[in-house]
Design an enzyme around this catalytic site. Structure first.
Site, PDB file in Angstrom:
ATOM      1  N   HIS A 104       6.077  44.921 -25.725  1.00 13.97           N
ATOM      2  CA  HIS A 104       4.764  45.713 -25.332  1.00 13.97           C
ATOM      3  C   HIS A 104       4.552  45.588 -23.824  1.00 13.97           C
ATOM      4  CE1 HIS A 104       2.094  42.084 -24.832  1.00 13.97           C
ATOM      5  NE2 HIS A 104       2.831  41.769 -25.857  1.00 13.97           N
ATOM      6  N   ASP A 110       1.679  46.550 -22.379  1.00 10.52           N
ATOM      7  CA  ASP A 110      -0.022  46.132 -21.839  1.00 10.52           C
ATOM      8  C   ASP A 110       0.025  44.875 -21.948  1.00 10.52           C
ATOM      9  OD1 ASP A 110       0.474  46.092 -24.802  1.00 10.52           O
ATOM     10  OD2 ASP A 110      -1.661  45.975 -24.814  1.00 10.52           O
ATOM     11  N   GLU A 132      -0.701  46.386 -28.125  1.00 13.35           N
ATOM     12  CA  GLU A 132      -0.458  45.215 -28.692  1.00 13.35           C
ATOM     13  C   GLU A 132      -1.835  44.386 -28.384  1.00 13.35           C
ATOM     14  OE1 GLU A 132       1.026  41.117 -29.780  1.00 13.35           O
ATOM     15  OE2 GLU A 132       0.201  41.578 -27.868  1.00 13.35           O
ATOM     16  N   GLU A 133      -2.099  44.242 -27.286  1.00 13.00           N
ATOM     17  CA  GLU A 133      -3.002  43.453 -26.718  1.00 13.00           C
ATOM     18  C   GLU A 133      -4.653  43.907 -27.075  1.00 13.00           C
ATOM     19  OE1 GLU A 133      -2.326  40.467 -25.841  1.00 13.00           O
ATOM     20  OE2 GLU A 133      -0.668  40.415 -24.781  1.00 13.00           O
TER      21      GLU A 133
END
Length: 379
Positions: free
Chosen positions: A66, A68, A132-133
């Site tokens: 990811h 992010d 993802e976060e």
């Protein structure tokens, strides 16, 4: 060729705090397209995702990650600008340095070396998300669902999450516990504390429910997994007065569970325990649960063996194959193919002055290069 450290720095300089992309996906796409990858942007909601593939034959080895990151917090607490990607005395400082822009760049550099050396006897692909976060609703999950619906063949996947405990290469994740959050709300009858018979206090009921849930051990563990655990993460009963019984009380709990359970079975258990406590209570008890992911295990196999061997070849240590820690997008990818996680030491992820030694990024690239070489020799 790709320089892993410089690509990491380029990615860090894009402040891609979820759900913002800030151009991070463009940076990665340009690097992969330059290697001959067919790049496909897959946008769901406000989230940018990328699926890129070099080659059309099988086996298809996928790298997932990811772009992010979490917010930096107080910029003034950092010794360097969190998005300047400064290298200070051989250490790269910046938000995303560990979690996990370095891993993306290192695998891209490793793929470049493999392609140049003619070692890709099949396909290499990248599955990269920008969610993802955050809630993880518009990221890896719908990308995997789309690839499955289209019949895209992905044979094995490596996720670049920071997995090492103390030194790079000491741990590979081959599974994860499941996770669920449950909100329990008890509504009673508000009243004066001097006249409790005219009210229905929700607090003792909620406390009794939590005590009952915590008193019962969930299990004694499961092969490859530690015991499941329940943690109360919030408890409140808003009440501005000292002489009033409140109308409601609420709690939140999280359960990290091994394959002894499913998310649904645990939700059913919570509901039944709450109902048992509140059966004579004149108020209302509500349980609202969200299952973040189910527990899963990638069985030890030639795939896990070659990943461990790649670490041993480069770093000179035998990694522990573990299922500890939190959740990752591997919980979605497991529906697509066998998956493992191999990345940096995670001690500074999400912290002020998130950082990684430049030498460790180079070492991670070398491990990924060796993993790719071993993979196409084995499959």
């Amino acid at each position: 060729m790709i320089d892993a450290v410089e690509l990491t720095r380029d990615l860090i300089r894009r402040p891609s705090v979820t759900p913002a992309d800030a151009g991070a996906m463009d940076v990665l796409q340009a690097a992969l397209a330059g290697l001959g990858f067919a790049c496909r942007r897959m946008k769901f909601g406000d989230i940018e995702n990328l699926y890129a593939r070099y080659g059309t034959a099988r086996p298809n080895l996928c790298f997932a990650g990811h772009t992010d990151v979490v917010p930096p917090g107080d910029d003034a607490a950092w010794t360097q600008d969190p998005f300047a990607a400064e290298v200070v005395e051989g250490v790269l400082v910046g938000r995303g340095a560990v979690d996990m822009k370095s891993a993306i760049a290192a695998f891209a550099a490793a793929a470049a070396q493999a392609i140049a050396g003619g070692k890709v006897k099949g396909s290499i692909s990248f599955l990269i998300t920008g969610d993802e976060e955050g809630a993880a609703v518009h990221g890896t999950r719908p990308v995997v669902e789309t690839l499955l619906a289209e019949g895209e063949a992905v044979d094995h996947c490596v996720v670049g999450e920071p997995t090492a405990a103390a030194v790079f290469g000491d741990m590979i994740k081959i599974g994860r516990r499941g996770s669920l959050n449950a909100d329990i709300t008890v509504k009673g009858v508000q009243g004066h504390v001097a006249y409790p018979h005219r009210a229905a206090n929700p607090i003792p009921v909620l406390v009794a429910i939590l005590a009952r849930l915590q008193a019962a051990p969930l299990d004694d563990g499961y092969p490859e997994f530690q015991p499941s655990n329940l943690e109360v993460t919030r408890l409140e009963a808003p009440n501005p007065a000292t002489n009033m019984i409140p109308v409601a009380a609420a709690a939140r709990l999280n359960i990290r569970f091994n394959p002894t359970h499913t998310g649904a079975s645990l939700v059913s258990w919570i509901e039944s325990e709450a109902a048992a406590v509140a059966k004579d209570f004149p108020g209302q008890v509500t349980v609202t649960a969200q299952i973040s992911g189910e527990a899963f295990l990638t069985e030890r196999s030639a795939f896990t063996d070659l990943a461990a061997a790649a670490v041993r070849d480069v770093a000179g240590r035998d990694p522990e194959l573990s299922t500890t820690g939190g959740t990752s997008d591997a919980r979605f990818i497991r529906a697509l193919c066998p998956v493992l996680e191999l990345g940096l030491v995670g001690t500074t992820m999400h912290a002020v002055d998130e950082r990684v030694p430049v030498a460790e990024v180079r070492q991670m690239q070398a491990v990924y290069e060796r993993l790719i070489e071993r993979y196409f020799a084995a499959f």
